[in-house]
Structures are given as structure tokens and as C-alpha cells.
Motif scaffolding. Sequence first.
Motif, PDB file in Angstrom:
ATOM      1  N   TRP A   1       0.829  -1.211   0.000  1.00 47.43           N
ATOM      2  CA  TRP A   1       0.000   0.000   0.000  1.00 47.43           C
ATOM      3  C   TRP A   1       0.860   1.257   0.000  1.00 47.43           C
ATOM      4  CZ3 TRP A   1      -4.538  -0.856  -1.701  1.00 47.43           C
ATOM      5  CH2 TRP A   1      -5.135  -2.094  -1.485  1.00 47.43           C
TER       6      TRP A   1
ATOM      7  N   ALA B   1      -6.741   4.969  -0.237  1.00 48.33           N
ATOM      8  CA  ALA B   1      -7.728   4.580   0.774  1.00 48.33           C
ATOM      9  C   ALA B   1      -8.943   3.914   0.131  1.00 48.33           C
ATOM     10  CB  ALA B   1      -8.165   5.798   1.578  1.00 48.33           C
ATOM     11  N   ALA B   2      -9.370   4.424  -1.011  1.00 51.90           N
ATOM     12  CA  ALA B   2     -10.502   3.800  -1.702  1.00 51.90           C
ATOM     13  C   ALA B   2     -10.151   2.391  -2.172  1.00 51.90           C
ATOM     14  CB  ALA B   2     -10.936   4.658  -2.877  1.00 51.90           C
TER      15      ALA B   2
ATOM     16  N   TRP C   1      -7.839   0.417  -0.846  1.00 48.49           N
ATOM     17  CA  TRP C   1      -7.701  -0.428   0.343  1.00 48.49           C
ATOM     18  C   TRP C   1      -9.072  -0.817   0.887  1.00 48.49           C
ATOM     19  CZ3 TRP C   1      -9.018   0.517   5.537  1.00 48.49           C
ATOM     20  CH2 TRP C   1      -8.597  -0.469   6.431  1.00 48.49           C
ATOM     21  N   ASN C   2     -10.005   0.119   0.867  1.00 51.18           N
ATOM     22  CA  ASN C   2     -11.353  -0.166   1.355  1.00 51.18           C
ATOM     23  C   ASN C   2     -12.030  -1.221   0.480  1.00 51.18           C
ATOM     24  OD1 ASN C   2     -13.501   0.165   3.119  1.00 51.18           O
ATOM     25  ND2 ASN C   2     -14.452   1.717   1.829  1.00 51.18           N
ATOM     26  N   ARG C   3     -11.868  -1.116  -0.845  1.00 52.28           N
ATOM     27  CA  ARG C   3     -12.415  -2.133  -1.740  1.00 52.28           C
ATOM     28  C   ARG C   3     -11.771  -3.484  -1.468  1.00 52.28           C
ATOM     29  NH1 ARG C   3     -11.852   1.350  -5.870  1.00 52.28           N
ATOM     30  NH2 ARG C   3      -9.982   0.282  -6.569  1.00 52.28           N
TER      31      ARG C   3
ATOM     32  N   ARG D   1     -10.364  -4.491   1.380  1.00 51.40           N
ATOM     33  CA  ARG D   1     -10.754  -4.959   2.711  1.00 51.40           C
ATOM     34  C   ARG D   1     -12.150  -5.568   2.705  1.00 51.40           C
ATOM     35  NH1 ARG D   1     -13.372  -2.596   7.034  1.00 51.40           N
ATOM     36  NH2 ARG D   1     -13.617  -0.659   5.869  1.00 51.40           N
ATOM     37  N   LYS D   2     -13.067  -4.975   1.955  1.00 55.08           N
ATOM     38  CA  LYS D   2     -14.444  -5.461   1.892  1.00 55.08           C
ATOM     39  C   LYS D   2     -14.630  -6.531   0.824  1.00 55.08           C
ATOM     40  CE  LYS D   2     -16.587  -1.278   3.635  1.00 55.08           C
ATOM     41  NZ  LYS D   2     -17.592  -0.240   3.361  1.00 55.08           N
TER      42      LYS D   2
END
Length: 85
Positions: free
Chosen positions: A6, A52-53, A55-57, A59-60
Amino acid sequence: MGPLFWIKRYLLAAVPLFAILAAVEWAKGTTAPADIASAAIWAAVAAAIFTAAAWNRYRKALSCAACDAVLPKPAAAQPPRRNKK
């Protein structure tokens, strides 16, 4: 995907964006230190949002249409059909 992945992704977004924004400031003829600092801040913020977007994708476990896009496979060659009479 660990933290190093990341961090690399963030830097791969921030560095070229800073270069582009700094080049735009230079082309405008305004190369004051404040303008270069502004380019650096905007590059850092934009790269942070991008990373961040992503990483969020990740993570989910959401799918990404652009990431998952694949070219259609060509149809396999089929033997010619015989007409029945």
C-alpha cells in the motif's frame, strides 16, 4: 497485501501526480515555493484518497469493474458443419 504494497501504491500515485501539478505550475510561470508546496499537498491528498478507496475495496472484498475487466476469449475453431439432405 501488506503495508509495503500500500505504501508503494501510494507513492506510485503521489509522485507522478506531483510531477504533473508542478509542471502545470511551471508552465503557468508561477514557480513560487508556495505553488510547489500547494502541488505537493494536492498530490498527497489525492493519492491518499485513491489509496484509501482501493484499500477499502480490498478490505471489503468488493469487485472492481475496471480491475476485473477481461477481454473476451476468441471462439474455439469448430469443424465445418455438414448440411444434411
